[in-house]
Design a protein around this motif. Sequence first.
Motif, short mmCIF file in Angstrom:
data_model
loop_
_atom_site.label_atom_id
_atom_site.label_comp_id
_atom_site.label_asym_id
_atom_site.label_seq_id
_atom_site.Cartn_x
_atom_site.Cartn_y
_atom_site.Cartn_z
N ASP A 129 82.84 24.42 40.30
CA ASP A 129 81.50 24.84 39.92
C ASP A 129 81.08 26.07 40.73
O ASP A 129 80.33 26.91 40.24
CB ASP A 129 80.50 23.70 40.17
CG ASP A 129 80.80 22.50 39.30
OD1 ASP A 129 80.47 22.56 38.11
OD2 ASP A 129 81.38 21.53 39.81
N LYS A 174 86.53 35.53 38.42
CA LYS A 174 85.99 35.72 37.06
C LYS A 174 87.05 35.40 36.02
O LYS A 174 86.75 34.80 34.97
CB LYS A 174 85.49 37.15 36.89
CG LYS A 174 84.30 37.53 37.76
CD LYS A 174 83.13 36.57 37.61
CE LYS A 174 82.45 36.67 36.26
NZ LYS A 174 81.23 35.82 36.19
N GLY A 206 87.18 31.93 35.21
CA GLY A 206 86.02 31.38 34.51
C GLY A 206 84.95 30.81 35.41
O GLY A 206 84.09 30.05 34.96
N ARG A 261 81.59 30.74 37.32
CA ARG A 261 80.29 31.39 37.09
C ARG A 261 79.55 31.69 38.38
O ARG A 261 78.80 32.66 38.46
CB ARG A 261 79.43 30.50 36.20
CG ARG A 261 80.00 30.30 34.79
CD ARG A 261 79.09 29.43 33.96
NE ARG A 261 77.77 30.03 33.82
CZ ARG A 261 76.72 29.42 33.27
NH1 ARG A 261 76.85 28.17 32.84
NH2 ARG A 261 75.57 30.03 33.18
N LYS A 262 79.73 30.86 39.40
CA LYS A 262 78.99 31.03 40.65
C LYS A 262 79.96 31.36 41.79
O LYS A 262 80.81 30.55 42.14
CB LYS A 262 78.18 29.77 40.98
CG LYS A 262 77.09 29.48 39.94
CD LYS A 262 76.30 28.24 40.30
CE LYS A 262 75.19 27.99 39.28
NZ LYS A 262 74.38 26.80 39.62
#
Length: 370
Positions: free
Chosen positions: A85, A103, A106, A108-109
């Motif tokens: 996550d 990135k 995948g 996101r944070k």
Amino acid sequence: MKRILLIVGTLNAGGLERFVSRVVRQAIATESFIPVVLCLTKREGIFLNELLAQGIRVLEAPSGWQKSWTKMRYLSQMIWKERPDIVHSQVNFSLVHQWLLYKLAGVRKIAFTERNCYPLSGWWRVRRMLQFYFIRLMGVSYSANSQQVRMHLSQMLWYPAGKIPVIPNGLEVKENHVSARGVARKKYNWGDADIIIGYVARMDPHKGHFYFLEVINHLQRLVGDVKFKICLVGDGILMPEIQKKVESSSLKDITILTGIISNMEELMPAFDLLCLFSEREGMPNVVIEAMAGGVPVFANPVGNVPELLGADAGFINTSSQAVHTAQFLNSIMQDKSLRLAAAEKSRQKIATTFSIELTFQQLLQYYLNL
């Protein structure tokens, strides 16, 4: 439960690695998140077996991943399979490559934490500015591990200090430091009357080992009847030179070189004083370890050392002249009550400000705000 991917270079004995191992233990104990560790340089080090024994997944990046598109894609797929996550990196090389890697996976944070105070001029500064503003533009969070590192970053990057969160190192403050002292001193045959001065640092040029040895040479001529010994803990590129210097000098009979020690919490209470004469630091882990172990610290005013030691929780070296530093060190050695008072203040400060419980809660809040 969230999965957090913690990025390190290796799992050797540095401050970052010690902090990550503590974060992992705390995350498991409190069931706050599922930690996964990625070694960007090599899957090795004194903390590797500890993490594996706790059931932590520890990944290794392929060698030269940042120079090969094929290897970067392979590593990004490894990360993608972990489904993190959040990725939290405290490794300060290849920042743009790291951003691209995460990135591609995948994620996101993404968060980076700065741990050191680097030069404020030259190509180094230009490169850091370009990297920083690029990854900030891409939505990456950037934090510091101390107030001083935050102010240094602000100055180096021309960026508002108030926009840089601070996530300090933290550690356990145990109550058995007095009993641990006797066990460790017996192991090295240190007598009750011996004053033991510790120097715990990676043996790299900026860590100040040779200045420390020069200070000790002067100290030998000042102490009179006081018996003292020095203990050098660590390893690094300067280890052969340091060994040679010790062996060929009057320091030979009073010096122990231990190499790397995984559990400094067992050895630290055996010291009567810890010195650190680094040219630069961020939030030096060894300083807070000494403070938590009831050991007074005598250190250069680098990084957040002034913030940690303050006016009465340790001693700050303000001289670059070894003879003057030796004179100050001698006055500290000669005054046991002064050392004990500083040690007690330092333990209280760590317990109330930098315990792992407190700093871990700050870390969790940081993750929540990403």
